[in-house]
Design an enzyme around this catalytic site. Structure first.
Site, PDB file in Angstrom:
ATOM      1  N   HIS A  46       0.806  -1.224   0.000  1.00 34.75           N
ATOM      2  CA  HIS A  46       0.000   0.000   0.000  1.00 34.75           C
ATOM      3  C   HIS A  46       0.836   1.270   0.000  1.00 34.75           C
ATOM      4  CE1 HIS A  46      -3.812  -2.054   0.411  1.00 34.75           C
ATOM      5  NE2 HIS A  46      -3.337  -2.768   1.400  1.00 34.75           N
ATOM      6  N   GLN A 147      -1.159 -13.957   4.810  1.00 32.85           N
ATOM      7  CA  GLN A 147      -2.119 -13.009   5.362  1.00 32.85           C
ATOM      8  C   GLN A 147      -3.535 -13.470   5.056  1.00 32.85           C
ATOM      9  OE1 GLN A 147      -1.261  -8.894   4.641  1.00 32.85           O
ATOM     10  NE2 GLN A 147      -2.532  -8.298   6.368  1.00 32.85           N
ATOM     11  N   ASP A 175      -9.482  -5.682   5.728  1.00 32.68           N
ATOM     12  CA  ASP A 175      -9.947  -6.360   4.515  1.00 32.68           C
ATOM     13  C   ASP A 175     -10.835  -7.556   4.833  1.00 32.68           C
ATOM     14  OD1 ASP A 175      -8.882  -4.675   2.605  1.00 32.68           O
ATOM     15  OD2 ASP A 175      -6.938  -5.674   2.614  1.00 32.68           O
TER      16      ASP A 175
END
Length: 252
Positions: A46, A147, A175
């Site tokens: 990100h 993840q 998320d």
């Protein structure tokens, strides 16, 4: 040489603490390394880092005897190969939603016959003078963290944690809640149930599970630790900076 203790701590399911680097300036990494973290993660999913920044940050973190991890931009061969050739101690791979995703990540990290990684000679291999020793180090000490940040990853969790080569998992809370239609709404029953299943499954299988405690909140950290999380990321560089400034400005 590279930090060799993190993988061993994960094997023993011991508590390790880390944080998230999103700012590419070397001073930020040096400041965080002054505190008792076991590892720091350079987040290139990100945030914008150029390759020279990544290599510099890895070197700085390792010089302070911390493990340098990289949260890669995606589960893709070239990006994983690049950060490992730059000398990273391991990778955090986003959006691992199935056993196939987990196997792909492992294959991109390891050389044949266990994996499919292509051979390059860079910092990790001492620029060609240490390839054999790097192969030994890779087999014994590289860290792969999957993840879990989608409900599909929860549904396939048992398959993911049973994949040879996966050392730990870490929850992506934003998320995960977003995949259920409620980004950031952790109080929702669906989100609570998903996390409860993850926690019960990992504890039952004695598999190290991680969580990113995004707000710099000691009470939230304590609650996370009590649930059995062992691989815990504490906030981010910019939140540590912003919250400290906010408290100071409010005090005056």
């Amino acid at each position: 040489m590279k930090n060799k203790s993190l993988k061993n701590k994960l094997k023993l399911n011991e508590l390790t603490l880390g944080s998230w680097l999103t700012i590419g300036h070397p001073a930020i990494a040096e400041i965080l390394c002054n505190y008792p973290f076991d590892w720091l993660t350079i987040d290139i999913e990100h945030n914008l880092f150029d390759p020279s920044q990544i290599r510099s940050l890895i070197s700085i973190i390792q010089s302070k005897e911390k493990a340098a991890l990289v949260r890669v931009s995606k589960n893709e061969e070239v990006v994983i190969k690049h950060v490992l050739d730059a000398g990273a101690d391991g990778v955090i791979v986003p959006m691992v939603n199935s056993k196939e995703d987990a196997q792909k990540a492992v294959e991109f990290v390891y050389y044949p016959p266990f994996g499919k990684r292509g051979v390059g000679l860079s910092r990790a291999q001492n620029y060609g003078d240490g390839f054999e020793s790097y192969k030994e180090w890779l087999n014994d000490h590289v860290v792969i963290v999957a993840q879990i940040e989608h409900i599909d990853g929860i549904r396939n969790l048992k398959d993911i944690i049973s994949t040879p080569g996966i050392d730990a998992i870490i929850v992506g809370p934003y998320d995960l809640s977003g995949s259920l239609g409620y980004p950031g709404e952790y109080h929702r029953e669906e989100v609570i149930e998903a996390l409860k299943y993850l926690e019960e499954t990992c504890v039952e299988n004695k598999f190290p599970m991680g969580y990113h405690v995004v707000p710099p909140d000691s009470d939230l950290f304590s609650k996370t630790k009590e649930k059995g999380y062992k691989f815990i990321a504490l906030s981010t560089d910019f939140l540590f900076l912003g919250n400290s400034l906010k408290r100071f400005m409010e005090s005056i």
